[in-house]
Design a protein around this motif. Structure first.
Motif, PDB file in Angstrom:
ATOM      1  N   PHE A 139       0.832  -1.212   0.000  1.00  0.00           N
ATOM      2  CA  PHE A 139       0.000   0.000   0.000  1.00  0.00           C
ATOM      3  C   PHE A 139       0.860   1.254   0.000  1.00  0.00           C
ATOM      4  CE2 PHE A 139      -3.319  -2.569   2.426  1.00  0.00           C
ATOM      5  CZ  PHE A 139      -4.245  -2.552   1.400  1.00  0.00           C
ATOM      6  N   THR A 140       0.257   2.373  -0.430  1.00  0.00           N
ATOM      7  CA  THR A 140       0.893   3.674  -0.197  1.00  0.00           C
ATOM      8  C   THR A 140       0.651   4.020   1.281  1.00  0.00           C
ATOM      9  OG1 THR A 140      -1.124   4.912  -0.677  1.00  0.00           O
ATOM     10  CG2 THR A 140       0.348   4.462  -2.548  1.00  0.00           C
ATOM     11  N   ALA A 141       1.386   5.008   1.777  1.00  0.00           N
ATOM     12  CA  ALA A 141       1.214   5.438   3.177  1.00  0.00           C
ATOM     13  C   ALA A 141      -0.217   5.920   3.412  1.00  0.00           C
ATOM     14  CB  ALA A 141       2.216   6.544   3.504  1.00  0.00           C
ATOM     15  N   LYS A 142      -0.766   6.619   2.426  1.00  0.00           N
ATOM     16  CA  LYS A 142      -2.118   7.165   2.559  1.00  0.00           C
ATOM     17  C   LYS A 142      -3.151   6.032   2.667  1.00  0.00           C
ATOM     18  CE  LYS A 142      -5.060  10.730   0.500  1.00  0.00           C
ATOM     19  NZ  LYS A 142      -5.277  11.578  -0.685  1.00  0.00           N
ATOM     20  N   GLU A 143      -3.013   5.013   1.828  1.00  0.00           N
ATOM     21  CA  GLU A 143      -3.941   3.868   1.874  1.00  0.00           C
ATOM     22  C   GLU A 143      -3.811   3.125   3.206  1.00  0.00           C
ATOM     23  OE1 GLU A 143      -2.366   2.025  -1.594  1.00  0.00           O
ATOM     24  OE2 GLU A 143      -4.071   2.555  -2.865  1.00  0.00           O
TER      25      GLU A 143
ATOM     26  N   ALA B 167      11.393  -7.940  -3.914  1.00  0.00           N
ATOM     27  CA  ALA B 167      10.184  -8.326  -4.661  1.00  0.00           C
ATOM     28  C   ALA B 167      10.131  -7.595  -6.007  1.00  0.00           C
ATOM     29  CB  ALA B 167       8.943  -8.011  -3.842  1.00  0.00           C
ATOM     30  N   ASP B 168      11.266  -6.996  -6.387  1.00  0.00           N
ATOM     31  CA  ASP B 168      11.385  -6.268  -7.659  1.00  0.00           C
ATOM     32  C   ASP B 168      10.408  -5.104  -7.769  1.00  0.00           C
ATOM     33  OD1 ASP B 168      13.386  -8.071  -8.482  1.00  0.00           O
ATOM     34  OD2 ASP B 168      11.873  -9.490  -9.185  1.00  0.00           O
ATOM     35  N   ILE B 169      10.134  -4.453  -6.638  1.00  0.00           N
ATOM     36  CA  ILE B 169       9.270  -3.262  -6.667  1.00  0.00           C
ATOM     37  C   ILE B 169      10.169  -2.051  -6.842  1.00  0.00           C
ATOM     38  CG2 ILE B 169       7.777  -1.787  -5.255  1.00  0.00           C
ATOM     39  CD1 ILE B 169       6.555  -4.405  -4.178  1.00  0.00           C
ATOM     40  N   ALA B 170       9.966  -1.344  -7.944  1.00  0.00           N
ATOM     41  CA  ALA B 170      10.855  -0.225  -8.268  1.00  0.00           C
ATOM     42  C   ALA B 170      10.127   1.119  -8.218  1.00  0.00           C
ATOM     43  CB  ALA B 170      11.450  -0.447  -9.653  1.00  0.00           C
ATOM     44  N   ASP B 171       8.877   1.120  -7.735  1.00  0.00           N
ATOM     45  CA  ASP B 171       8.097   2.355  -7.670  1.00  0.00           C
ATOM     46  C   ASP B 171       8.780   3.347  -6.721  1.00  0.00           C
ATOM     47  OD1 ASP B 171       5.410   3.755  -8.204  1.00  0.00           O
ATOM     48  OD2 ASP B 171       5.568   3.803  -6.018  1.00  0.00           O
ATOM     49  N   ALA B 172       9.207   4.488  -7.284  1.00  0.00           N
ATOM     50  CA  ALA B 172      10.005   5.457  -6.512  1.00  0.00           C
ATOM     51  C   ALA B 172       9.249   5.982  -5.295  1.00  0.00           C
ATOM     52  CB  ALA B 172      10.420   6.611  -7.418  1.00  0.00           C
ATOM     53  N   LYS B 173       7.954   6.261  -5.474  1.00  0.00           N
ATOM     54  CA  LYS B 173       7.155   6.812  -4.355  1.00  0.00           C
ATOM     55  C   LYS B 173       7.078   5.794  -3.211  1.00  0.00           C
ATOM     56  CE  LYS B 173       2.685   8.681  -3.072  1.00  0.00           C
ATOM     57  NZ  LYS B 173       1.252   8.763  -3.345  1.00  0.00           N
ATOM     58  N   ASN B 174       6.814   4.557  -3.573  1.00  0.00           N
ATOM     59  CA  ASN B 174       6.701   3.483  -2.578  1.00  0.00           C
ATOM     60  C   ASN B 174       8.004   3.314  -1.798  1.00  0.00           C
ATOM     61  OD1 ASN B 174       5.758   1.224  -1.217  1.00  0.00           O
ATOM     62  ND2 ASN B 174       4.751   0.408  -3.034  1.00  0.00           N
ATOM     63  N   LEU B 175       9.113   3.284  -2.527  1.00  0.00           N
ATOM     64  CA  LEU B 175      10.425   3.118  -1.894  1.00  0.00           C
ATOM     65  C   LEU B 175      10.755   4.305  -0.989  1.00  0.00           C
ATOM     66  CD1 LEU B 175      12.350   1.703  -4.990  1.00  0.00           C
ATOM     67  CD2 LEU B 175      11.882   0.448  -2.892  1.00  0.00           C
TER      68      LEU B 175
END
Length: 236
Positions: free
Chosen positions: A19-23, A78-86
């Motif tokens: 999830f994002t922090a907001k979610e 887990a190969d998550i490259a989303d900059a915002k998430n990281l």
């Protein structure tokens, strides 16, 4: 339910919410207004490795209401490259939002730690960043001398909103799994050691041990990926 959909990632046989922090915060706020207790867990590469020794417990953790990565090593594996998430994970944005909420709404919290010094560190943290929180009590949980009933009674008698646990794995997960049905609170927040920054000499040792843990974690993840790829190849 739709707005809360998450791509769960499976790391070392534990399902983690992406999830994002907001979610995540929406989940937390709705949990604070509902019964029975919701279990929110922050996991690190270190705690996942510790839980790897307890397969039955890992199944229980996957059924917690919210399981979030507390360090970027997990997302990267887990190969998550989303900059915002990281970035949000690196900067602990969810925890900052969560403590702001507890602060603003003067929520009553009960703290669980493993030692007096950790209790002091956690109290100092809350005093600094979360002055509005009302501390309903603090208890020391020992892996060698568990007094679960006594601690649960103390928590229930303190009329609190949220239990904040700062214990190591798998003690933390085992405690909540065994006692959540009798805990009178809206939320269990399992932080592990994420809020207990070591000082001085400990800090250097901690940095080194974190480096080692992350190396071992990545190695284990690569080994499992190879095994899975080999198994799939064999099926073909």
């Amino acid at each position: 339910v739709g707005e809360y959909m998450s791509d769960r990632i499976n790391i070392l046989d534990i399902d983690i919410d992406n999830f994002t922090a907001k979610e995540s915060m929406k989940r937390f706020v709705s949990s604070m207004q509902s019964e029975p207790i919701s279990v929110i867990e922050m996991v690190t590469a270190d705690s996942l490795m510790q839980m790897d020794e307890a397969p039955g417990l890992k199944t229980c953790v996957s059924y917690f209401d919210l399981v979030l990565a507390a360090d970027t090593t997990i997302l990267e594996s887990a190969d998550i490259a989303d900059a915002k998430n990281l970035r949000e994970t690196q900067e602990r944005v969810f925890l900052k939002m969560l403590f702001r909420y507890i602060n603003r709404h003067h929520k009553r919290v009960y703290l669980l730690v493993e030692s007096e010094s950790e209790g002091e560190t956690l109290l100092n943290y809350l005093e600094r960043y979360c002055k509005g929180a009302q501390i309903g009590g603090l208890a020391k949980v020992s892996a060698l001398d568990r007094a679960d009933d006594m601690i649960v009674n103390a928590i229930n008698g303190a009329d609190i909103d949220c239990v904040i646990s700062s214990m190591s794995s798998p003690l933390q997960e085992d405690f909540v799994t065994k006692n959540k049905s009798t805990l009178n609170a809206n939320v269990w927040l399992g932080l592990g050691k994420t809020l207990l920054p070591p000082s001085g000499m400990q800090a250097a040792q901690s940095r080194f041990s974190q480096f080692v843990v992350k190396k071992l974690f990545r190695k284990e993840m690569e080994r499992r990926k190879r095994e899975t790829a080999g198994a799939m190849q064999a099926v073909k």
